[in-house]
Design an enzyme around this catalytic site. Structure first.
Site, mmCIF file in Angstrom:
data_model
loop_
_atom_site.group_PDB
_atom_site.id
_atom_site.type_symbol
_atom_site.label_atom_id
_atom_site.label_comp_id
_atom_site.label_asym_id
_atom_site.label_seq_id
_atom_site.Cartn_x
_atom_site.Cartn_y
_atom_site.Cartn_z
ATOM 1 N N TYR A 1 63.807 51.602 18.814
ATOM 2 C CA TYR A 1 62.376 51.763 19.106
ATOM 3 C C TYR A 1 61.859 53.163 18.792
ATOM 4 O O TYR A 1 60.700 53.472 19.065
ATOM 5 C CB TYR A 1 62.089 51.392 20.562
ATOM 6 C CG TYR A 1 62.338 49.930 20.809
ATOM 7 C CD1 TYR A 1 61.415 48.975 20.413
ATOM 8 C CD2 TYR A 1 63.520 49.499 21.383
ATOM 9 C CE1 TYR A 1 61.649 47.631 20.601
ATOM 10 C CE2 TYR A 1 63.771 48.148 21.585
ATOM 11 C CZ TYR A 1 62.826 47.223 21.189
ATOM 12 O OH TYR A 1 63.069 45.889 21.371
ATOM 13 N N ILE B 1 64.575 44.402 16.094
ATOM 14 C CA ILE B 1 64.677 45.812 15.717
ATOM 15 C C ILE B 1 65.490 45.962 14.430
ATOM 16 O O ILE B 1 66.358 45.143 14.131
ATOM 17 C CB ILE B 1 65.257 46.666 16.865
ATOM 18 C CG1 ILE B 1 66.640 46.191 17.291
ATOM 19 C CG2 ILE B 1 64.292 46.714 18.045
ATOM 20 C CD1 ILE B 1 67.322 47.065 18.328
ATOM 21 N N PHE C 1 68.769 46.755 30.299
ATOM 22 C CA PHE C 1 67.316 46.673 30.177
ATOM 23 C C PHE C 1 66.838 45.282 29.794
ATOM 24 O O PHE C 1 65.671 44.955 29.987
ATOM 25 C CB PHE C 1 66.743 47.721 29.207
ATOM 26 C CG PHE C 1 67.155 47.555 27.782
ATOM 27 C CD1 PHE C 1 66.505 46.671 26.942
ATOM 28 C CD2 PHE C 1 68.199 48.303 27.263
ATOM 29 C CE1 PHE C 1 66.881 46.525 25.618
ATOM 30 C CE2 PHE C 1 68.585 48.172 25.944
ATOM 31 C CZ PHE C 1 67.923 47.272 25.123
ATOM 32 N N ASP C 2 67.718 44.441 29.257
ATOM 33 C CA ASP C 2 67.318 43.088 28.891
ATOM 34 C C ASP C 2 68.564 42.268 28.573
ATOM 35 O O ASP C 2 69.577 42.811 28.137
ATOM 36 C CB ASP C 2 66.401 43.118 27.668
ATOM 37 C CG ASP C 2 65.709 41.788 27.404
ATOM 38 O OD1 ASP C 2 65.574 40.975 28.338
ATOM 39 O OD2 ASP C 2 65.315 41.559 26.251
ATOM 40 N N PHE D 1 74.392 47.197 22.640
ATOM 41 C CA PHE D 1 74.256 45.757 22.838
ATOM 42 C C PHE D 1 75.611 45.091 22.829
ATOM 43 O O PHE D 1 76.494 45.461 22.056
ATOM 44 C CB PHE D 1 73.418 45.120 21.716
ATOM 45 C CG PHE D 1 71.964 45.450 21.773
ATOM 46 C CD1 PHE D 1 71.096 44.695 22.549
ATOM 47 C CD2 PHE D 1 71.458 46.513 21.046
ATOM 48 C CE1 PHE D 1 69.741 44.996 22.585
ATOM 49 C CE2 PHE D 1 70.115 46.835 21.088
ATOM 50 C CZ PHE D 1 69.245 46.061 21.861
ATOM 51 N N TYR E 1 72.608 38.037 24.017
ATOM 52 C CA TYR E 1 72.786 39.482 24.066
ATOM 53 C C TYR E 1 72.545 40.043 25.451
ATOM 54 O O TYR E 1 71.889 39.421 26.289
ATOM 55 C CB TYR E 1 71.856 40.189 23.067
ATOM 56 C CG TYR E 1 70.403 40.163 23.480
ATOM 57 C CD1 TYR E 1 69.861 41.183 24.256
ATOM 58 C CD2 TYR E 1 69.573 39.124 23.099
ATOM 59 C CE1 TYR E 1 68.541 41.149 24.642
ATOM 60 C CE2 TYR E 1 68.249 39.086 23.468
ATOM 61 C CZ TYR E 1 67.730 40.109 24.249
ATOM 62 O OH TYR E 1 66.415 40.071 24.648
#
Length: 155
Positions: free
Chosen positions: A123, A97, A77-78, A147, A67
């Site tokens: 979140y 999540i 962010f990741d 994503f 991902y």
């Protein structure tokens, strides 16, 4: 790598799992420009870039997912590229999540999709603070996330 674990603060009490028919995306290898975005009962939206031909993940099934996660402004962010290997977890166990637990059972192994997850299924109001600077957020409170997912395997 940012842990995508769900927290009690991000789950909404009384929400029901989505009940959907099998997504109506075209067969394996289709052109994504003609695809119609799908959505779950709880507002998670997704569109197939490529629909896989593998198994679907049931609750408790182990999956491996590559991902990249983005904020609405496009800021990454990741991503699993940082670790070089896919994220492995069990679907439906709250290990990620809530939005992921909701959409993954709809994605056959081998699928590549773009997914938009409402803040309440990511979140929520807590966001994710920067571990190096508690005055900043990696993911601000009440932020929808985007994503790019690839379901590598379902076991």
């Amino acid at each position: 790598m940012l842990l995508l674990a769900a927290s009690a603060a991000s789950a909404q009490p009384g929400t029901k799992p989505a009940v959907l028919s099998t997504p109506s995306a075209p067969a394996h290898g289709s052109d994504s420009a003609r695809l119609i975005p799908q959505h779950t009962q709880n507002g998670v939206r997704f569109v197939f870039h490529e629909r896989g031909a593998g198994k679907l993940a049931l609750a408790g099934t182990r999956v491996a997912v590559r991902y990249a996660g983005f904020l609405p402004d496009g800021h990454l962010f990741d991503a699993t590229a940082a670790s070089g290997s896919p994220l492995r977890f069990r679907v439906g166990r709250g290990e990620v999540i809530p939005g992921w637990d909701e959409v993954l059972p709809l994605l056959p192994a081998g699928s590549r999709v773009r997914v938009w997850i409402p803040a309440a299924h990511a979140y929520g109001a807590t966001g994710v603070r920067d571990p190096d600077d508690e005055s900043r957020y990696l993911i601000p409170p009440n932020t929808e996330l985007v994503f790019e997912l690839e379901v590598v395997s379902v076991r």
